[in-house]
Motif scaffolding. Structure first.
Motif, PDB file in Angstrom:
ATOM      1  N   MET A  72     -59.133 -26.651  56.533  1.00 12.13           N
ATOM      2  CA  MET A  72     -57.997 -26.405  57.383  1.00 12.13           C
ATOM      3  C   MET A  72     -57.638 -24.921  57.323  1.00 12.13           C
ATOM      4  SD  MET A  72     -54.417 -28.374  57.372  1.00 12.13           S
ATOM      5  CE  MET A  72     -52.992 -27.386  57.087  1.00 12.13           C
ATOM      6  N   ARG A  73     -57.476 -24.314  58.477  1.00 11.64           N
ATOM      7  CA  ARG A  73     -57.116 -22.902  58.533  1.00 11.64           C
ATOM      8  C   ARG A  73     -55.641 -22.717  58.232  1.00 11.64           C
ATOM      9  NH1 ARG A  73     -59.361 -22.480  64.278  1.00 11.64           N
ATOM     10  NH2 ARG A  73     -61.547 -22.717  63.892  1.00 11.64           N
ATOM     11  N   LEU A  74     -55.336 -21.646  57.526  1.00  8.33           N
ATOM     12  CA  LEU A  74     -53.947 -21.259  57.333  1.00  8.33           C
ATOM     13  C   LEU A  74     -53.672 -20.134  58.316  1.00  8.33           C
ATOM     14  CD1 LEU A  74     -53.775 -21.215  53.451  1.00  8.33           C
ATOM     15  CD2 LEU A  74     -52.912 -22.958  55.009  1.00  8.33           C
ATOM     16  N   ILE A  75     -52.894 -20.439  59.325  1.00  2.73           N
ATOM     17  CA  ILE A  75     -52.672 -19.485  60.408  1.00  2.73           C
ATOM     18  C   ILE A  75     -51.198 -19.155  60.505  1.00  2.73           C
ATOM     19  CG2 ILE A  75     -52.794 -19.153  62.900  1.00  2.73           C
ATOM     20  CD1 ILE A  75     -55.225 -20.987  62.914  1.00  2.73           C
ATOM     21  N   ASN A  76     -50.902 -17.884  60.555  1.00  2.00           N
ATOM     22  CA  ASN A  76     -49.549 -17.437  60.863  1.00  2.00           C
ATOM     23  C   ASN A  76     -49.495 -17.311  62.380  1.00  2.00           C
ATOM     24  OD1 ASN A  76     -47.294 -15.848  61.500  1.00  2.00           O
ATOM     25  ND2 ASN A  76     -47.292 -14.960  59.444  1.00  2.00           N
ATOM     26  N   THR A 111     -64.445 -15.185  73.279  1.00  2.00           N
ATOM     27  CA  THR A 111     -64.348 -16.526  72.710  1.00  2.00           C
ATOM     28  C   THR A 111     -63.197 -16.598  71.720  1.00  2.00           C
ATOM     29  OG1 THR A 111     -66.728 -16.801  72.966  1.00  2.00           O
ATOM     30  CG2 THR A 111     -65.617 -18.328  71.471  1.00  2.00           C
ATOM     31  N   ALA A 112     -63.030 -15.564  70.910  1.00  2.00           N
ATOM     32  CA  ALA A 112     -61.932 -15.522  69.942  1.00  2.00           C
ATOM     33  C   ALA A 112     -60.585 -15.541  70.657  1.00  2.00           C
ATOM     34  CB  ALA A 112     -62.053 -14.284  69.064  1.00  2.00           C
ATOM     35  N   LEU A 113     -60.472 -14.802  71.750  1.00  2.00           N
ATOM     36  CA  LEU A 113     -59.217 -14.771  72.503  1.00  2.00           C
ATOM     37  C   LEU A 113     -58.931 -16.143  73.120  1.00  2.00           C
ATOM     38  CD1 LEU A 113     -56.848 -13.068  73.488  1.00  2.00           C
ATOM     39  CD2 LEU A 113     -58.263 -12.368  75.429  1.00  2.00           C
ATOM     40  N   ARG A 114     -59.944 -16.788  73.690  1.00  2.92           N
ATOM     41  CA  ARG A 114     -59.759 -18.131  74.245  1.00  2.92           C
ATOM     42  C   ARG A 114     -59.325 -19.121  73.166  1.00  2.92           C
ATOM     43  NH1 ARG A 114     -64.330 -16.944  77.171  1.00  2.92           N
ATOM     44  NH2 ARG A 114     -65.641 -18.124  75.744  1.00  2.92           N
ATOM     45  N   GLU A 115     -59.966 -19.048  72.008  1.00  2.00           N
ATOM     46  CA  GLU A 115     -59.625 -19.955  70.907  1.00  2.00           C
ATOM     47  C   GLU A 115     -58.209 -19.677  70.404  1.00  2.00           C
ATOM     48  OE1 GLU A 115     -60.037 -22.930  67.905  1.00  2.00           O
ATOM     49  OE2 GLU A 115     -60.851 -22.599  69.885  1.00  2.00           O
ATOM     50  N   ALA A 116     -57.818 -18.409  70.326  1.00  4.31           N
ATOM     51  CA  ALA A 116     -56.459 -18.066  69.896  1.00  4.31           C
ATOM     52  C   ALA A 116     -55.439 -18.657  70.862  1.00  4.31           C
ATOM     53  CB  ALA A 116     -56.297 -16.550  69.810  1.00  4.31           C
TER      54      ALA A 116
END
Length: 68
Positions: A1-5, A48-53
């Motif tokens: 599980m990612r820890l995302i702020n 891809t990173a921007l779409r996922e964000a």
């Protein structure tokens, strides 16, 4: 599980949009943001990173609305 702020992620997406909208982006800062979005999302390709964000933020916002 990612820890995302999520607030930091949202700020990065907004800054990315601001830098790319103005015509000639500040290349060094845009590279930094693209790299950081890649770290947050696990994708090397900046698009891809921007779409996922954006997807992560939509999911987070939907979950937040359900909890409220």
């Amino acid at each position: 599980m990612r820890l995302i702020n999520y607030q930091v992620l949202r700020d990065l997406v907004h800054e990315h949009q601001h830098l790319t909208r103005g015509g000639a982006p500040a290349a060094a800062r845009l590279d930094d943001i693209s790299y950081t979005l890649g770290v947050y999302t696990g994708h090397r390709d900046p698009a891809t990173a921007l779409r996922e964000a954006r997807r992560l933020l939509r999911a987070h916002d939907a979950e937040y609305r359900r909890a409220a």
